[in-house]
Design an enzyme around this catalytic site. Sequence first.
Site, mmCIF file in Angstrom:
data_model
loop_
_atom_site.group_PDB
_atom_site.id
_atom_site.type_symbol
_atom_site.label_atom_id
_atom_site.label_comp_id
_atom_site.label_asym_id
_atom_site.label_seq_id
_atom_site.Cartn_x
_atom_site.Cartn_y
_atom_site.Cartn_z
ATOM 1 N N GLU A 69 -6.302 2.622 28.191
ATOM 2 C CA GLU A 69 -5.468 3.361 29.153
ATOM 3 C C GLU A 69 -4.652 4.449 28.485
ATOM 4 O O GLU A 69 -4.489 5.551 29.014
ATOM 5 C CB GLU A 69 -4.539 2.402 29.912
ATOM 6 C CG GLU A 69 -5.228 1.523 30.943
ATOM 7 C CD GLU A 69 -5.911 0.297 30.341
ATOM 8 O OE1 GLU A 69 -5.825 0.093 29.109
ATOM 9 O OE2 GLU A 69 -6.536 -0.464 31.101
ATOM 10 N N HIS A 138 -1.666 -9.192 38.004
ATOM 11 C CA HIS A 138 -2.377 -8.224 38.843
ATOM 12 C C HIS A 138 -1.648 -7.987 40.171
ATOM 13 O O HIS A 138 -2.271 -7.543 41.130
ATOM 14 C CB HIS A 138 -3.813 -8.703 39.134
ATOM 15 C CG HIS A 138 -4.738 -8.580 37.979
ATOM 16 N ND1 HIS A 138 -4.692 -9.419 36.902
ATOM 17 C CD2 HIS A 138 -5.739 -7.691 37.723
ATOM 18 C CE1 HIS A 138 -5.629 -9.066 36.025
ATOM 19 N NE2 HIS A 138 -6.272 -8.026 36.497
#
Lengths: 335, 328
Positions: A69, A138
Site C-alpha cells: 500500500e 476489516h
Amino acid sequence: MNDRSAREGMNRMTYREACRHAIRDALINDARTFLMGEDVGLYGGCYAVSKGLLDEFGPERIRDTPLAEGAFVGAGIGAAMAGLRPIVEIMTCNFSLLALDQIMNNAATIPHMSGGQFAVPLVIRMATGAGRQLAAQHSHSLEGWFAHIPGLKVLAPGTVEDARYMLKAALADPNPVLIFEHIVLYNAEGELDPDVMEVDIARAKMRRPGRDVSILAYGNSLPKALAAAETLAEEGIDAEVVDLRVLRPLDNATIFETVARTRRCVIVDEGWKSGSISAEIAARLSEELFFELDAPIRRICSREAPVPYAAHMEEAALPQTAQIADAARNLVKPR
Amino acid sequence: MSQKPHLDREHGQHLFRQMLRIRQFEARCAELYQAQKIRGFLHLYDGEEAVAVGVMQALDERDAVVATYRDHGHALARGLPMGALMAEMYGKVEGCARGRGGSMHFFDRRRRFYGGNAIVGGGLPLAIGIAMADKQLHPGAVTACFFGEGAAGEGAFHESINLAELWDLPVLFVCENNLYAMGMPLELAEAETDIFRKAAAYRTPTEAVDGMNPVVVEAAARKAVASIRDGNGPYFLECRTYRFRAHSMFDAQLYRTREEIELWKERDPIPRTQKWLEENHMISPEELREIEGQVEAEIEEAVAFAEEGTWESVEDLERFVLMDEVSE
C-alpha cells in the site's frame, strides 16, 4: 453523453455498478487516468467494482499491484505530481494505515510545503465501515481520521447517485480526494435521475425535508437516518435528514442552515465518538449556533470497542435506526 | 550521450567547482546557523558531494530528481539558484518553497526537483509514480531518487524497488551509504550490509561504487542512465560515502570515533580532485583561485539575496493547502 445507462433507459443500478460506471467514464474521458490497486484487474476488485474493466482497458490502465500500500499509494501521488490523473484503490480503509505516511506526509503536505509548485490531483477510493461480520481489522471507519488532515478532501457517497458522479468531480479537483465507499452499500440499489449527471462535492445535501429536528448522517448511516425519519413521521415528528457526504472541508453553510431552522440536531457517525467527525460538527454547532439551539446536540456513534465478529455484538456496536429515532424523539418530546 | 565521462580540463574543473560550491555554501550555512539566521534542522552534506555532483552529470533537463532532507547538494548540483536556497533557509518568501520547507524541503517545479523528503524512504514511492508518468508522457526521461542506507530498513525501499523492476520503470536509485542512519551504524541495523544486494534480489541491475570520487560516480551514473533510457528498467547505484560533520546541528556524535572521521577525511573528494587536477596539469593556480573567488562571490550574493528577502504574509498561511488548479 457518456452516461450510457441513462441513455439506454437503464436508470436503476446498484451502488457497485455506479462506482464501476464512474471509473469507466473516467478512463474513457481522460487518457491520463488509470486505476491501480490490489486485485482490481484479474480478480475484478475485492468488492467486484472493477469487474470487466481489465478486458476493456488492458493491464496498463487497470493495473494490479502487489500488496504494498505504501508504495502504490505513493506511486499514485508521484504520478499525479508528474501529470497523470490516477485513481488508486485501497482495498479497504483498514489497509490505508499502511499508506498513511504517503497520504499525510506527501499527498496532503507537498502542495503547501512546496509553496504551491506541486499539486497532487489524485483520487484514492477505499471501502469503509462495518456490518458484514468481518471483525475488527476489516471493520474500521477511518474517514473521520482523514478528515482531520488539511490538504485532503474527504467524500463519503451514501447514495447510488453520489457513487455514480462523485468520482468525476473528484478527478476534476486539483487536490488529493479520498472517497470512502461503504461496504454495506455496494448492493444498495437506486434509481438515477437522467437529468442529474454531476455532484457538487463542496456541498452536503438535504435528503428529506423536515421541521422538527435535523439528523446529520453519511455513508451507511444515511439509510438508517432516513428509516428513523420514517418511523418518526408515523409519530408526527417531522425530521430533516442531511447527508453530510463531504467530510472535509465540511459544508458549514448547509449544516448551520438546517440546524438553525429545526433548532435540534442528532449526528450519526459510524466512527467512534471520541475525536470523531461528529465531535467536530457538534463543536462547530456549539461555537456558532449555541443560542439557536432548543436542545443539546445528540450523537449516535459506534461503541468504543473494536467491532466484534458475532452478529449480535456487531449490531450492538454500530449506530442503528432505533437509536437514531430514540435520540431524535427525545429531543423533540423530552420525557 | 556517451557512457564515459569525457574528462577534459573543462569538465574536470566543472566537477571540482560543483563540489566546492556545495562545501563552501554549507560552511556558510553552518555559520549562519550559529548566528541564528537559519533555524530548524540543518543536515550538512560535507563529504558526500561527489555523489550528487557525479550523478547529476548524467542527467539533463527532462529528468526528475527526488531528494532527501540532506538536499543542499542535490539542489545545487541540479542547478537550483543558490540565492533561492539560502532564502529558503532564512524562511523568506523568495525561497525555493516560499520559506515553507526550509533546509529539508527544497522544491523546484521548473527544474523537476520533487523535493527534499524528510521521511526516510518516503521519496522512493514518489519516484515510482513520477517514472510511471514519464514513461507515458515523456519517454526517455529518468527519475533519479536519492536516499541514505537507512532507507533500506523501511518497507518503502523494498516495495518501491520491486515495483520499479516489475513495471520496468525509468528510475535511477541512488543509495548514499554513509554508514550511519543518524546515529545507527549500518552493521547494527542490517543483517546484509551490502545494500546493493537487496536491490539485486529484485533483479535490478546494481553497482556499488566509491562515492568519494566524482569521476567514478559519474561514470557509473552515465552507464546506469544509458541503460535506463534504453528501456531496460531501473538501475541501483550504491555510493559508498561518509558525512564529515554531525547528522544535524544537534548531534554530539557519540556513535563514532574521531579517528574514523579523520580516516575518511583522507578520502575527501574535494582536495582529492584538486590534487588530481593539479598533478595532471588540468588546473592552473590562477584558475584555482578564480574558481574559489567565483564560489565565494556566489555565496556572498546568495546571502545578500536572502538577507534582502521578505517574509510571506501571515495572511497566506492557508494558501496552497488546497490548490485552485494544476499547473501543467
